[in-house]
Write an enzyme that holds these catalytic residues in place. Sequence first.
Site, PDB file in Angstrom:
ATOM      1  N   SER A   6      -3.126  -0.777  -7.418  1.00  0.00           N
ATOM      2  CA  SER A   6      -2.231  -0.415  -5.915  1.00  0.00           C
ATOM      3  C   SER A   6      -2.721  -1.839  -4.717  1.00  0.00           C
ATOM      4  O   SER A   6      -4.087  -1.765  -5.212  1.00  0.00           O
ATOM      5  CB  SER A   6      -3.324   0.498  -5.826  1.00  0.00           C
ATOM      6  OG  SER A   6      -2.594   1.519  -4.278  1.00  0.00           O
ATOM      7  N   HIS A  10      -4.318  -2.935   5.031  1.00  0.00           N
ATOM      8  CA  HIS A  10      -4.652  -1.811   6.817  1.00  0.00           C
ATOM      9  C   HIS A  10      -4.336  -3.185   7.319  1.00  0.00           C
ATOM     10  O   HIS A  10      -5.818  -4.069   7.796  1.00  0.00           O
ATOM     11  CB  HIS A  10      -6.045  -1.140   6.371  1.00  0.00           C
ATOM     12  CG  HIS A  10      -5.829  -0.331   5.565  1.00  0.00           C
ATOM     13  ND1 HIS A  10      -5.153   1.180   5.719  1.00  0.00           N
ATOM     14  CD2 HIS A  10      -5.749  -0.142   3.970  1.00  0.00           C
ATOM     15  CE1 HIS A  10      -5.143   1.598   4.321  1.00  0.00           C
ATOM     16  NE2 HIS A  10      -5.791   0.795   3.849  1.00  0.00           N
ATOM     17  N   HIS A  20       2.033  -0.508   1.538  1.00  0.00           N
ATOM     18  CA  HIS A  20       1.154  -0.883   0.095  1.00  0.00           C
ATOM     19  C   HIS A  20       1.909  -0.568  -0.959  1.00  0.00           C
ATOM     20  O   HIS A  20       3.635  -0.749  -1.133  1.00  0.00           O
ATOM     21  CB  HIS A  20       1.275   1.251   0.223  1.00  0.00           C
ATOM     22  CG  HIS A  20       0.260   1.844  -1.906  1.00  0.00           C
ATOM     23  ND1 HIS A  20       1.668   2.553  -2.155  1.00  0.00           N
ATOM     24  CD2 HIS A  20      -0.195   1.907  -1.912  1.00  0.00           C
ATOM     25  CE1 HIS A  20       0.182   2.556  -3.477  1.00  0.00           C
ATOM     26  NE2 HIS A  20      -0.550   1.780  -2.964  1.00  0.00           N
ATOM     27  N   ASN A  22       1.846  -0.701  -5.820  1.00  0.00           N
ATOM     28  CA  ASN A  22       1.536  -0.484  -7.095  1.00  0.00           C
ATOM     29  C   ASN A  22       2.350  -0.729  -8.023  1.00  0.00           C
ATOM     30  O   ASN A  22       3.445  -0.718  -8.006  1.00  0.00           O
ATOM     31  CB  ASN A  22       0.954   1.422  -6.755  1.00  0.00           C
ATOM     32  CG  ASN A  22       2.088   2.354  -6.748  1.00  0.00           C
ATOM     33  OD1 ASN A  22       3.134   2.170  -8.149  1.00  0.00           O
ATOM     34  ND2 ASN A  22       2.412   2.324  -6.070  1.00  0.00           N
ATOM     35  N   VAL A  23       1.482  -1.181  -9.056  1.00  0.00           N
ATOM     36  CA  VAL A  23       2.292  -1.736 -10.515  1.00  0.00           C
ATOM     37  C   VAL A  23       1.391  -0.507 -11.608  1.00  0.00           C
ATOM     38  O   VAL A  23       0.677  -0.354 -11.539  1.00  0.00           O
ATOM     39  CB  VAL A  23       1.947  -2.885 -10.728  1.00  0.00           C
ATOM     40  CG1 VAL A  23       3.035  -3.513 -11.941  1.00  0.00           C
ATOM     41  CG2 VAL A  23       2.537  -3.979  -9.510  1.00  0.00           C
ATOM     42  N   ARG A  24       2.463   0.222 -11.890  1.00  0.00           N
ATOM     43  CA  ARG A  24       1.347   0.629 -13.095  1.00  0.00           C
ATOM     44  C   ARG A  24       2.042   0.225 -15.420  1.00  0.00           C
ATOM     45  O   ARG A  24       3.474  -0.383 -15.083  1.00  0.00           O
ATOM     46  CB  ARG A  24       2.074   2.676 -13.229  1.00  0.00           C
ATOM     47  CG  ARG A  24       0.953   2.075 -12.024  1.00  0.00           C
ATOM     48  CD  ARG A  24       2.043   4.516 -11.268  1.00  0.00           C
ATOM     49  NE  ARG A  24       2.519   3.682 -10.584  1.00  0.00           N
ATOM     50  CZ  ARG A  24       3.135   4.507  -9.787  1.00  0.00           C
ATOM     51  NH1 ARG A  24       3.317   6.069 -11.279  1.00  0.00           N
ATOM     52  NH2 ARG A  24       3.775   4.879  -8.798  1.00  0.00           N
ATOM     53  N   HIS A  60      13.517  -3.131   4.658  1.00  0.00           N
ATOM     54  CA  HIS A  60      13.981  -2.594   2.704  1.00  0.00           C
ATOM     55  C   HIS A  60      15.161  -4.517   2.830  1.00  0.00           C
ATOM     56  O   HIS A  60      16.051  -4.456   1.885  1.00  0.00           O
ATOM     57  CB  HIS A  60      15.194  -1.304   3.484  1.00  0.00           C
ATOM     58  CG  HIS A  60      14.652   0.024   3.199  1.00  0.00           C
ATOM     59  ND1 HIS A  60      14.097  -0.163   1.195  1.00  0.00           N
ATOM     60  CD2 HIS A  60      13.555  -0.499   4.038  1.00  0.00           C
ATOM     61  CE1 HIS A  60      13.539   0.888   1.782  1.00  0.00           C
ATOM     62  NE2 HIS A  60      12.626   0.928   3.111  1.00  0.00           N
TER      63      HIS A  60
END
Length: 79
Positions: A6, A10, A20, A22-24, A60
């Site tokens: 993650s 900031h 933010h 995140n890659v999982r 976007h």
Amino acid sequence: FASGVSVVVHPRSPRIPTVHLNVRFFELTDARGVAVDRWFGGGTDLTPMWPQPEDAAHFHRALADVCRPFGAGLHGRFK
């Protein structure tokens, strides 16, 4: 098994949105410990303190540009 990374930006200025990402990675195994399925997941978001419509539009648009080579409508599907 699951693992992830993650990243959060900031910024010092409250006029710059927080970003933010995140890659999982997920892996399912059977009772013998043999992998039966694997997949990647993740996402990204923009969290403005002072919302600016042009910031969200740019965010976007950039994501849509990255997704476009992988299939029409992919960005809209996952947005």
